[in-house]
Design a protein around this motif. Structure first.
Motif, PDB file in Angstrom:
ATOM      1  N   LEU A 103     -46.235  61.240 -16.601  1.00 29.13           N
ATOM      2  CA  LEU A 103     -45.948  60.826 -15.244  1.00 29.13           C
ATOM      3  C   LEU A 103     -46.592  61.820 -14.277  1.00 29.13           C
ATOM      4  O   LEU A 103     -46.354  63.022 -14.350  1.00 29.13           O
ATOM      5  N   MET A 104     -47.418  61.288 -13.394  1.00 22.18           N
ATOM      6  CA  MET A 104     -48.079  62.129 -12.411  1.00 22.18           C
ATOM      7  C   MET A 104     -47.747  61.612 -11.017  1.00 22.18           C
ATOM      8  O   MET A 104     -47.855  60.402 -10.760  1.00 22.18           O
ATOM      9  N   GLU A 105     -47.338  62.486 -10.154  1.00 24.33           N
ATOM     10  CA  GLU A 105     -47.065  62.139  -8.771  1.00 24.33           C
ATOM     11  C   GLU A 105     -48.303  62.439  -7.931  1.00 24.33           C
ATOM     12  O   GLU A 105     -48.864  63.523  -7.997  1.00 24.33           O
ATOM     13  N   GLN A 106     -48.714  61.422  -7.208  1.00 25.24           N
ATOM     14  CA  GLN A 106     -49.924  61.565  -6.409  1.00 25.24           C
ATOM     15  C   GLN A 106     -49.684  60.953  -5.035  1.00 25.24           C
ATOM     16  O   GLN A 106     -49.103  59.868  -4.925  1.00 25.24           O
ATOM     17  N   GLU A 107     -50.118  61.647  -4.030  1.00 19.73           N
ATOM     18  CA  GLU A 107     -49.956  61.147  -2.675  1.00 19.73           C
ATOM     19  C   GLU A 107     -50.958  60.025  -2.411  1.00 19.73           C
ATOM     20  O   GLU A 107     -52.100  60.068  -2.879  1.00 19.73           O
ATOM     21  N   LEU A 108     -50.498  59.029  -1.691  1.00 24.67           N
ATOM     22  CA  LEU A 108     -51.376  57.920  -1.361  1.00 24.67           C
ATOM     23  C   LEU A 108     -52.433  58.371  -0.372  1.00 24.67           C
ATOM     24  O   LEU A 108     -52.160  59.168   0.525  1.00 24.67           O
ATOM     25  N   PRO A 109     -53.664  57.879  -0.516  1.00 31.08           N
ATOM     26  CA  PRO A 109     -54.724  58.303   0.422  1.00 31.08           C
ATOM     27  C   PRO A 109     -54.497  57.720   1.811  1.00 31.08           C
ATOM     28  O   PRO A 109     -53.815  56.708   1.986  1.00 31.08           O
ATOM     29  N   ALA A 110     -55.070  58.358   2.770  1.00 26.95           N
ATOM     30  CA  ALA A 110     -54.951  57.889   4.152  1.00 26.95           C
ATOM     31  C   ALA A 110     -55.748  56.595   4.329  1.00 26.95           C
ATOM     32  O   ALA A 110     -56.856  56.448   3.808  1.00 26.95           O
ATOM     33  N   THR A 111     -55.149  55.682   5.057  1.00 27.06           N
ATOM     34  CA  THR A 111     -55.785  54.369   5.251  1.00 27.06           C
ATOM     35  C   THR A 111     -56.305  54.168   6.669  1.00 27.06           C
ATOM     36  O   THR A 111     -56.945  53.161   6.942  1.00 27.06           O
ATOM     37  N   VAL A 112     -56.028  55.084   7.554  1.00 27.58           N
ATOM     38  CA  VAL A 112     -56.487  54.956   8.933  1.00 27.58           C
ATOM     39  C   VAL A 112     -57.936  55.438   9.024  1.00 27.58           C
ATOM     40  O   VAL A 112     -58.305  56.448   8.429  1.00 27.58           O
ATOM     41  N   PRO A 190     -59.200  52.536   0.825  1.00 24.32           N
ATOM     42  CA  PRO A 190     -59.575  53.531  -0.186  1.00 24.32           C
ATOM     43  C   PRO A 190     -58.922  53.214  -1.532  1.00 24.32           C
ATOM     44  O   PRO A 190     -57.931  52.494  -1.617  1.00 24.32           O
ATOM     45  N   ASP A 191     -59.491  53.781  -2.608  1.00 18.91           N
ATOM     46  CA  ASP A 191     -58.872  53.672  -3.929  1.00 18.91           C
ATOM     47  C   ASP A 191     -58.033  54.909  -4.186  1.00 18.91           C
ATOM     48  O   ASP A 191     -57.795  55.739  -3.300  1.00 18.91           O
ATOM     49  N   SER A 192     -57.535  55.054  -5.420  1.00 16.84           N
ATOM     50  CA  SER A 192     -56.654  56.180  -5.737  1.00 16.84           C
ATOM     51  C   SER A 192     -57.388  57.510  -5.726  1.00 16.84           C
ATOM     52  O   SER A 192     -56.752  58.559  -5.655  1.00 16.84           O
ATOM     53  N   ARG A 193     -58.707  57.459  -5.799  1.00 19.29           N
ATOM     54  CA  ARG A 193     -59.492  58.701  -5.765  1.00 19.29           C
ATOM     55  C   ARG A 193     -60.042  58.989  -4.371  1.00 19.29           C
ATOM     56  O   ARG A 193     -60.975  59.789  -4.227  1.00 19.29           O
ATOM     57  N   GLU A 194     -59.472  58.302  -3.361  1.00 19.00           N
ATOM     58  CA  GLU A 194     -59.838  58.492  -1.970  1.00 19.00           C
ATOM     59  C   GLU A 194     -61.295  58.127  -1.697  1.00 19.00           C
ATOM     60  O   GLU A 194     -61.927  58.697  -0.804  1.00 19.00           O
ATOM     61  N   LYS A 195     -61.816  57.178  -2.472  1.00 22.88           N
ATOM     62  CA  LYS A 195     -63.159  56.669  -2.209  1.00 22.88           C
ATOM     63  C   LYS A 195     -63.006  55.381  -1.419  1.00 22.88           C
ATOM     64  O   LYS A 195     -62.329  54.447  -1.861  1.00 22.88           O
ATOM     65  N   SER A 196     -63.628  55.305  -0.252  1.00 26.46           N
ATOM     66  CA  SER A 196     -63.440  54.194   0.663  1.00 26.46           C
ATOM     67  C   SER A 196     -64.442  53.086   0.380  1.00 26.46           C
ATOM     68  O   SER A 196     -65.602  53.343   0.043  1.00 26.46           O
ATOM     69  N   TYR A 197     -63.959  51.846   0.535  1.00 26.91           N
ATOM     70  CA  TYR A 197     -64.781  50.655   0.374  1.00 26.91           C
ATOM     71  C   TYR A 197     -64.581  49.765   1.585  1.00 26.91           C
ATOM     72  O   TYR A 197     -63.504  49.742   2.187  1.00 26.91           O
ATOM     73  N   LEU A 198     -65.636  49.025   1.922  1.00 26.21           N
ATOM     74  CA  LEU A 198     -65.568  48.077   3.028  1.00 26.21           C
ATOM     75  C   LEU A 198     -65.199  46.704   2.469  1.00 26.21           C
ATOM     76  O   LEU A 198     -65.934  46.136   1.662  1.00 26.21           O
ATOM     77  N   PHE A 199     -64.063  46.172   2.894  1.00 25.02           N
ATOM     78  CA  PHE A 199     -63.561  44.889   2.397  1.00 25.02           C
ATOM     79  C   PHE A 199     -63.741  43.819   3.468  1.00 25.02           C
ATOM     80  O   PHE A 199     -63.268  43.973   4.602  1.00 25.02           O
ATOM     81  N   ASN A 200     -64.428  42.749   3.092  1.00 19.68           N
ATOM     82  CA  ASN A 200     -64.507  41.549   3.928  1.00 19.68           C
ATOM     83  C   ASN A 200     -63.530  40.523   3.341  1.00 19.68           C
ATOM     84  O   ASN A 200     -63.821  39.882   2.320  1.00 19.68           O
ATOM     85  N   ILE A 201     -62.380  40.378   3.966  1.00 19.73           N
ATOM     86  CA  ILE A 201     -61.311  39.533   3.445  1.00 19.73           C
ATOM     87  C   ILE A 201     -61.300  38.217   4.209  1.00 19.73           C
ATOM     88  O   ILE A 201     -61.297  38.199   5.443  1.00 19.73           O
ATOM     89  N   MET A 202     -61.296  37.116   3.465  1.00 14.65           N
ATOM     90  CA  MET A 202     -61.290  35.775   4.046  1.00 14.65           C
ATOM     91  C   MET A 202     -59.910  35.151   3.817  1.00 14.65           C
ATOM     92  O   MET A 202     -59.504  34.909   2.689  1.00 14.65           O
ATOM     93  N   ASP A 203     -59.191  34.941   4.920  1.00 12.80           N
ATOM     94  CA  ASP A 203     -57.888  34.288   4.843  1.00 12.80           C
ATOM     95  C   ASP A 203     -58.090  32.771   4.969  1.00 12.80           C
ATOM     96  O   ASP A 203     -58.557  32.291   6.013  1.00 12.80           O
ATOM     97  N   THR A 204     -57.766  32.035   3.930  1.00 14.93           N
ATOM     98  CA  THR A 204     -58.032  30.589   3.891  1.00 14.93           C
ATOM     99  C   THR A 204     -56.716  29.810   4.077  1.00 14.93           C
ATOM    100  O   THR A 204     -55.647  30.323   3.755  1.00 14.93           O
ATOM    101  N   PRO A 205     -56.789  28.568   4.571  1.00 14.41           N
ATOM    102  CA  PRO A 205     -55.580  27.743   4.663  1.00 14.41           C
ATOM    103  C   PRO A 205     -55.126  27.272   3.281  1.00 14.41           C
ATOM    104  O   PRO A 205     -55.918  27.224   2.332  1.00 14.41           O
ATOM    105  N   GLY A 206     -53.885  26.896   3.199  1.00 13.10           N
ATOM    106  CA  GLY A 206     -53.322  26.481   1.912  1.00 13.10           C
ATOM    107  C   GLY A 206     -53.383  24.993   1.662  1.00 13.10           C
ATOM    108  O   GLY A 206     -52.589  24.483   0.874  1.00 13.10           O
ATOM    109  N   PHE A 207     -54.302  24.299   2.309  1.00 20.00           N
ATOM    110  CA  PHE A 207     -54.440  22.859   2.112  1.00 20.00           C
ATOM    111  C   PHE A 207     -55.899  22.484   2.301  1.00 20.00           C
ATOM    112  O   PHE A 207     -56.693  23.248   2.838  1.00 20.00           O
TER     113      PHE A 207
END
Length: 209
Positions: A103-112, A190-207
């Motif tokens: 068990l390893m305790e790790q602080e979450l990376p900053a998301t701002v 960011p991921d758990s190793r504090e490496k940042s990625y650019l995410f293009n997220i598409m929110d689609t309708p449910g119908f």
């Protein structure tokens, strides 16, 4: 001598021979004697009345399969379980597995992040990820995007206990509370190793529209 037995046309004119009918009559007499002997043997008066399989057995008293005790013996412990009481995916006797982990305790990376950092990530195509959120109506696609927005933009919060619905930009979407058109949103995660990625997220309708 044989010439005296046949005429000039080849027809037999000699003494009478024993016909096959006599042999058939003898065979028929022998069969009649054998049948009479079998009938005498099958006399119901001579049969044993305790022959198994002839007695009347009620339906509730019928026994189709032997019991577990009859098959394995009285010294073997058996467990009888009703049908469908345990799913097929779960074994009756579970194997013993010793889990080995640390068990390893790790602080979450900053998301701002800043907008300049987001613009710089657009130059590196290997750091860009395109994600589409698909699902049925009211399954939490827009709410998931709202959680990401609130995590990366602390200044954007829902007010008066009203859902943020950040990707519902149309008035009809806000009025009905359901997404009508697909809406993209870009953010840095960011991921758990504090490496940042650019995410293009598409929110689609449910119908289907």
């Amino acid at each position: 001598m044989e010439a005296d037995l046949y005429d000039e046309f080849g027809n037999y004119i000699g003494p009478e021979l024993d016909s096959d009918d006599d042999e058939d009559d003898l065979d028929a007499e022998d069969r009649d004697i054998d049948e009479r002997d079998e009938d005498e043997d099958d006399d119901p008066g001579d049969e044993d009345e305790n022959v198994p399989g002839m007695e009347v057995v009620l339906h509730e008293d019928k026994k189709y399969y032997p019991t577990a005790e009859e098959v394995y013996g009285p010294e073997v412990e058996t467990i009888v379980q009703e049908e469908d009481t345990q799913p097929l995916t779960e074994p009756i006797i579970k194997p013993v597995k010793h889990k080995q982990f640390t068990l390893m305790e790790q602080e979450l990376p900053a998301t701002v992040y800043d907008m300049e950092f987001l613009a710089d990530l657009m130059d590196g195509t290997e750091l860009i990820r395109n994600v589409t959120l698909c699902g049925h109506l009211h399954h939490g696609k827009t709410c998931f995007v709202d959680c990401l927005i609130e995590q990366t933009h602390p200044e954007i919060r829902k007010r008066d206990d009203v859902d943020l619905r950040y990707t519902d930009i149309l008035f009809t979407e806000q009025e009905r509370g359901v997404g009508i058109k697909s809406t993209p949103v870009t953010m840095v995660l960011p991921d758990s190793r504090e490496k940042s990625y650019l995410f293009n997220i598409m929110d689609t309708p449910g119908f289907v529209y």
